[in-house]
Design a protein around this motif. Structure first.
Motif, PDB file in Angstrom:
ATOM      1  N   TYR A  58     -14.598  25.745 150.888  1.00 41.56           N
ATOM      2  CA  TYR A  58     -14.203  25.747 150.155  1.00 41.56           C
ATOM      3  C   TYR A  58     -15.548  26.310 149.481  1.00 41.56           C
ATOM      4  O   TYR A  58     -16.207  26.803 149.540  1.00 41.56           O
ATOM      5  N   ARG A 114     -12.078  23.203 143.361  1.00 42.47           N
ATOM      6  CA  ARG A 114     -12.789  23.998 144.228  1.00 42.47           C
ATOM      7  C   ARG A 114     -12.062  25.124 145.121  1.00 42.47           C
ATOM      8  O   ARG A 114     -10.851  24.535 145.431  1.00 42.47           O
ATOM      9  N   GLU A 115     -11.521  26.315 144.991  1.00 38.75           N
ATOM     10  CA  GLU A 115     -10.944  27.517 145.966  1.00 38.75           C
ATOM     11  C   GLU A 115     -11.025  27.120 147.001  1.00 38.75           C
ATOM     12  O   GLU A 115     -12.489  26.855 148.014  1.00 38.75           O
TER      13      GLU A 115
END
Length: 157
Positions: A124, A80-81
């Motif tokens: 996130y 996840r970013e």
């Protein structure tokens, strides 16, 4: 003219909230989590509380809160970013629901205010696409690593 429209508007308001809305707080929380995240809750995610609304069958707003083990936390953030607060405001700042009254009520119901007390929140991006459907969810996962808590706010349409 206003007197003639008043009953029509009153009926529409009742119809709108009784017939065309859904309360995600009345559904099984694991099912809503899976719909939003496109995967079941990871093992070690406990105390899942979900609230939110569906409006007109196509606009959805969901808030989630849960506790998690270190292993569940690692699973949740994998691939996840990570976002900064500025990125969250830029990407998601304009998203709200169709009715702020429900936002306040739903967020209070699951203790969403605890998000503001997190000393070092980790943010996130989350989201999913439903299989075979044009429906898309997107939102923000806020982690409180110290207290092993997670919060998700997501929008879907």
């Amino acid at each position: 003219m206003t007197i003639l429209l008043a009953p029509v508007l009153a009926f529409w308001r009742l119809w709108e909230h009784k017939k065309w809305t859904a309360d995600f707080g009345t559904r099984p929380p694991e099912a809503t989590y899976q719909w939003v995240m496109a995967e079941p809750p990871p093992e070690g995610l406990t105390g899942l509380r979900v609230t939110g609304r569906c409006y007109l069958g196509m606009k959805n707003w969901v808030w989630m809160r849960f506790e998690l083990t270190e292993e569940a936390l690692q699973t949740l953030v994998a691939d996840r970013e990570r976002l900064t607060p500025a990125e969250v405001r830029k990407r998601f700042g304009g998203y709200g629901s169709a009715d702020r009254h429900f936002d306040t009520q739903d967020m209070r119901e699951i203790g969403w205010h605890d998000v503001t007390a997190i000393e070092k929140p980790e943010l996130y991006q989350v989201g999913s696409e439903a299989d075979g459907s044009p429906f898309i969810w997107f939102g923000v996962l806020t982690l409180d690593r110290r207290n092993r808590r997670g919060f998700i706010r997501a929008w879907g349409d």
